[in-house]
Design a protein around this motif. Structure first.
Motif, PDB file in Angstrom:
ATOM      1  N   GLY A  70     -12.644   3.381  -1.146  1.00  0.00           N
ATOM      2  CA  GLY A  70     -11.710   2.983  -2.191  1.00  0.00           C
ATOM      3  C   GLY A  70     -12.352   1.985  -3.135  1.00  0.00           C
ATOM      4  N   LEU A  71     -11.529   1.167  -3.771  1.00  0.00           N
ATOM      5  CA  LEU A  71     -12.025   0.207  -4.759  1.00  0.00           C
ATOM      6  C   LEU A  71     -11.531  -1.195  -4.442  1.00  0.00           C
ATOM      7  CD1 LEU A  71     -11.363   2.162  -8.082  1.00  0.00           C
ATOM      8  CD2 LEU A  71     -13.522   1.999  -6.824  1.00  0.00           C
ATOM      9  N   GLN A  72     -12.377  -2.153  -4.719  1.00  0.00           N
ATOM     10  CA  GLN A  72     -11.993  -3.559  -4.669  1.00  0.00           C
ATOM     11  C   GLN A  72     -12.681  -4.251  -5.835  1.00  0.00           C
ATOM     12  OE1 GLN A  72     -13.381  -6.068  -1.340  1.00  0.00           O
ATOM     13  NE2 GLN A  72     -11.270  -6.813  -1.191  1.00  0.00           N
ATOM     14  N   ASN A  73     -11.886  -4.865  -6.706  1.00  0.00           N
ATOM     15  CA  ASN A  73     -12.427  -5.502  -7.921  1.00  0.00           C
ATOM     16  C   ASN A  73     -13.275  -4.525  -8.734  1.00  0.00           C
ATOM     17  OD1 ASN A  73     -11.251  -7.992  -7.152  1.00  0.00           O
ATOM     18  ND2 ASN A  73     -13.036  -8.453  -5.859  1.00  0.00           N
ATOM     19  N   GLY A  74     -12.836  -3.264  -8.759  1.00  0.00           N
ATOM     20  CA  GLY A  74     -13.513  -2.258  -9.562  1.00  0.00           C
ATOM     21  C   GLY A  74     -14.780  -1.689  -8.971  1.00  0.00           C
ATOM     22  N   GLN A  75     -15.108  -2.064  -7.729  1.00  0.00           N
ATOM     23  CA  GLN A  75     -16.328  -1.571  -7.084  1.00  0.00           C
ATOM     24  C   GLN A  75     -15.984  -0.784  -5.822  1.00  0.00           C
ATOM     25  OE1 GLN A  75     -19.474  -1.851  -8.433  1.00  0.00           O
ATOM     26  NE2 GLN A  75     -18.307  -2.685 -10.169  1.00  0.00           N
ATOM     27  N   LEU A  76     -16.863   0.166  -5.468  1.00  0.00           N
ATOM     28  CA  LEU A  76     -16.646   0.980  -4.281  1.00  0.00           C
ATOM     29  C   LEU A  76     -16.664   0.113  -3.029  1.00  0.00           C
ATOM     30  CD1 LEU A  76     -19.000   3.992  -5.140  1.00  0.00           C
ATOM     31  CD2 LEU A  76     -16.506   3.927  -5.349  1.00  0.00           C
ATOM     32  N   THR A  77     -15.747   0.384  -2.127  1.00  0.00           N
ATOM     33  CA  THR A  77     -15.688  -0.356  -0.865  1.00  0.00           C
ATOM     34  C   THR A  77     -15.050   0.518   0.199  1.00  0.00           C
ATOM     35  OG1 THR A  77     -15.006  -2.442   0.146  1.00  0.00           O
ATOM     36  CG2 THR A  77     -13.403  -1.359  -1.264  1.00  0.00           C
ATOM     37  N   PHE A  78     -15.303   0.188   1.462  1.00  0.00           N
ATOM     38  CA  PHE A  78     -14.656   0.896   2.558  1.00  0.00           C
ATOM     39  C   PHE A  78     -13.322   0.225   2.871  1.00  0.00           C
ATOM     40  CE2 PHE A  78     -19.163   1.965   3.613  1.00  0.00           C
ATOM     41  CZ  PHE A  78     -19.040   3.347   3.571  1.00  0.00           C
ATOM     42  N   GLY A  79     -12.343   1.040   3.200  1.00  0.00           N
ATOM     43  CA  GLY A  79     -11.043   0.539   3.617  1.00  0.00           C
ATOM     44  C   GLY A  79     -10.425   1.482   4.629  1.00  0.00           C
ATOM     45  N   LEU A  80      -9.266   1.122   5.145  1.00  0.00           N
ATOM     46  CA  LEU A  80      -8.594   1.910   6.175  1.00  0.00           C
ATOM     47  C   LEU A  80      -7.293   2.484   5.643  1.00  0.00           C
ATOM     48  CD1 LEU A  80      -9.111  -0.362   9.317  1.00  0.00           C
ATOM     49  CD2 LEU A  80     -10.558   1.510   8.483  1.00  0.00           C
ATOM     50  N   VAL A  81      -7.065   3.753   5.981  1.00  0.00           N
ATOM     51  CA  VAL A  81      -5.860   4.468   5.580  1.00  0.00           C
ATOM     52  C   VAL A  81      -5.180   4.993   6.836  1.00  0.00           C
ATOM     53  CG1 VAL A  81      -4.958   6.440   4.290  1.00  0.00           C
ATOM     54  CG2 VAL A  81      -6.875   5.109   3.362  1.00  0.00           C
ATOM     55  N   PRO A  82      -3.869   4.786   7.009  1.00  0.00           N
ATOM     56  CA  PRO A  82      -3.196   5.287   8.215  1.00  0.00           C
ATOM     57  C   PRO A  82      -3.313   6.804   8.336  1.00  0.00           C
ATOM     58  CG  PRO A  82      -1.780   3.772   6.989  1.00  0.00           C
ATOM     59  CD  PRO A  82      -2.949   4.070   6.107  1.00  0.00           C
ATOM     60  N   VAL A  83      -3.425   7.294   9.559  1.00  0.00           N
ATOM     61  CA  VAL A  83      -3.460   8.737   9.797  1.00  0.00           C
ATOM     62  C   VAL A  83      -2.086   9.193  10.251  1.00  0.00           C
ATOM     63  CG1 VAL A  83      -5.900   8.714  10.377  1.00  0.00           C
ATOM     64  CG2 VAL A  83      -4.210   8.455  12.196  1.00  0.00           C
ATOM     65  N   GLY A  84      -1.840  10.486  10.157  1.00  0.00           N
ATOM     66  CA  GLY A  84      -0.559  11.032  10.575  1.00  0.00           C
ATOM     67  C   GLY A  84      -0.371  10.980  12.077  1.00  0.00           C
ATOM     68  N   GLU A  85       0.858  11.146  12.492  1.00  0.00           N
ATOM     69  CA  GLU A  85       1.159  11.099  13.919  1.00  0.00           C
ATOM     70  C   GLU A  85       0.530  12.249  14.686  1.00  0.00           C
ATOM     71  OE1 GLU A  85       5.337  10.896  14.447  1.00  0.00           O
ATOM     72  OE2 GLU A  85       5.549   8.917  13.491  1.00  0.00           O
ATOM     73  N   ASP A  86       0.188  13.328  13.978  1.00  0.00           N
ATOM     74  CA  ASP A  86      -0.398  14.475  14.650  1.00  0.00           C
ATOM     75  C   ASP A  86      -1.897  14.308  14.892  1.00  0.00           C
ATOM     76  OD1 ASP A  86      -1.031  14.542  11.978  1.00  0.00           O
ATOM     77  OD2 ASP A  86      -0.856  16.721  11.787  1.00  0.00           O
ATOM     78  N   PHE A  87      -2.495  13.194  14.428  1.00  0.00           N
ATOM     79  CA  PHE A  87      -3.935  12.999  14.650  1.00  0.00           C
ATOM     80  C   PHE A  87      -4.222  12.797  16.131  1.00  0.00           C
ATOM     81  CE2 PHE A  87      -7.518  10.050  15.335  1.00  0.00           C
ATOM     82  CZ  PHE A  87      -8.550  10.805  14.792  1.00  0.00           C
ATOM     83  N   ALA A  88      -5.227  13.526  16.626  1.00  0.00           N
ATOM     84  CA  ALA A  88      -5.646  13.399  18.014  1.00  0.00           C
ATOM     85  C   ALA A  88      -7.145  13.148  18.043  1.00  0.00           C
ATOM     86  CB  ALA A  88      -5.307  14.665  18.806  1.00  0.00           C
ATOM     87  N   ALA A  89      -7.528  12.002  18.528  1.00  0.00           N
ATOM     88  CA  ALA A  89      -8.953  11.683  18.636  1.00  0.00           C
ATOM     89  C   ALA A  89      -9.599  12.610  19.662  1.00  0.00           C
ATOM     90  CB  ALA A  89      -9.147  10.234  19.046  1.00  0.00           C
ATOM     91  N   PRO A  90     -10.834  13.046  19.422  1.00  0.00           N
ATOM     92  CA  PRO A  90     -11.499  13.948  20.372  1.00  0.00           C
ATOM     93  C   PRO A  90     -11.819  13.287  21.701  1.00  0.00           C
ATOM     94  CG  PRO A  90     -13.026  13.226  18.665  1.00  0.00           C
ATOM     95  CD  PRO A  90     -11.680  12.750  18.253  1.00  0.00           C
ATOM     96  N   TYR A  91     -11.925  11.974  21.718  1.00  0.00           N
ATOM     97  CA  TYR A  91     -12.147  11.230  22.957  1.00  0.00           C
ATOM     98  C   TYR A  91     -11.698   9.788  22.730  1.00  0.00           C
ATOM     99  CZ  TYR A  91     -16.532  10.618  20.343  1.00  0.00           C
ATOM    100  OH  TYR A  91     -17.457  10.400  19.349  1.00  0.00           O
TER     101      TYR A  91
END
Length: 355
Positions: free
Chosen positions: A174-195
């Motif tokens: 995503g963006l922070q102060n107009g620059q590319l940055t990593f951030g976290l977005v919630p996943v849906g309830e149907d998401f299942a981690a492989p492990y």
């Protein structure tokens, strides 16, 4: 407008994008993608693949191809396919070994699967007899196949998920102060981690690697034949952020220069193997590169080259160590074989049959 500026504009208008979408744009954007515009191989480039480390690597793969062809009953015509062949050095070394096996060169129809026009030009200089395909889907299926893919899986992007006290989130760009940055977005309830994963750990999932494995397996199953995958990556489920940017052999911030740096992730060999097996082919154990090359006879080849070129003994030893040493490519890089029913995976000890 640079790729970075275009990505910033897109995210401003549409919101954050998953890591795999970001990586795909950086590598394959039709205008400024790394493999379209900036790819740089070799000692003076951004990264050094095993074929460029030493001729011994390509020669050992040539031995594998020859033994596999013989094990298939020496078909009088077959497709020898390499996917993502770099500058063509690996296939050139393979064909040099093939020329020593009666009938093999005449039987091989060399096909190089390569979307980059820049790399196609370099490959055609090394292998003038090759025909080209932009994708694996474009490869004809009327002949048996032997397929090589060295350092390809790491170019196929992965999504990243992280477990927090509040559940699973997807890591996105995503963006922070107009620059590319990593951030976290919630996943849906149907998401299942492989492990399972500890709190704070990243789990990588690569739909691109899974799609490739399935298509790869279906080709081998339909056409009859075998395939070899070699890459750096994990041989068991494992957490961690493996996204990296390489420029002039140094690691950089993956967000710093989209399209100008090579971006890679680790190959997820367990998932690739499981996907291919489900598609109906035999799979081998996942073994370290050093063990695979040892079984093919690299120690004897190293000794022969040293005896023939004593003035190059130090250089040859360094090359050998780069390919084989546990703290270099020997352990981090893995080998995996796939085969249709009844085809032996030479030097890979196939242990399972197709479902």
């Amino acid at each position: 407008m640079s790729l970075k500026d275009r990505l910033i504009e897109q995210i401003t208008l549409e919101g954050p994008i998953p890591v795999d979408a970001y990586m795909a744009r950086c590598l394959l954007d039709p205008i400024d993608g790394y493999y379209i515009k900036n790819v740089a191989l070799g000692a003076e480039g951004d990264f050094l693949t095993a074929p460029l480390v030493s001729q011994m690597f390509g020669e050992m793969i040539g031995v594998w191809v020859a033994q596999t062809w013989l094990g298939m009953g020496s078909p009088t015509a077959f497709q020898l396919i390499e996917i993502g062949g770099g500058d063509g050095t690996l296939m050139s070394d393979i064909l040099r070994v093939a020329a020593r096996v009666a009938g093999l060169t005449e039987a091989a129809r060399v096909t190089l699967v390569e979307p980059s026009e820049r790399l196609r030009a370099r490959q055609s200089e090394q292998v003038p007899s090759a025909v080209f395909a932009a994708t694996l889907d474009a490869v004809a299926e009327d002949l048996p196949v032997i397929v090589i893919a060295n350092e390809l899986l790491d170019c196929l992007p992965a999504r990243q998920f992280i477990r927090t006290d509040d559940g699973w989130f997807e890591r996105q760009v995503g963006l922070q102060n107009g620059q590319l940055t990593f951030g976290l977005v919630p996943v849906g309830e149907d998401f299942a981690a492989p492990y399972d994963a500890p709190i704070g750990e990243i789990v990588e999932i690569s739909p691109a690697q899974m799609r490739f494995a399935e298509n790869f397996a279906l080709l081998i199953k339909r056409a009859r034949g075998a395939a070899l995958l070699i890459d750096y990556g994990r041989d068991r489920p494992q957490t961690g952020d493996t996204l990296q940017a390489l420029y002039r052999h140094q690691k950089h911030d993956p967000l710093a220069a989209p399209g100008e740096h090579d971006l890679t992730v680790w190959a997820d060999f367990p998932t690739v193997a499981a996907t291919a097996h489900k598609a109906g082919v035999t799979i081998s154990p996942i073994i370290p590169q050093a063990l695979f090359l040892q079984r093919l006879g690299i120690e004897a080849r190293h000794a022969a080259l040293t005896q023939k070129n004593p003035d190059q003994a130090g250089k040859l030893q360094r090359q050998y160590d780069r390919l084989m040493a546990p703290d270099q490519m020997g352990t981090l890089f893995k080998a995996l074989g796939l085969a249709s029913e009844g085809v032996n995976l030479f030097a890979l000890e196939a242990v399972d049959t197709a479902l």
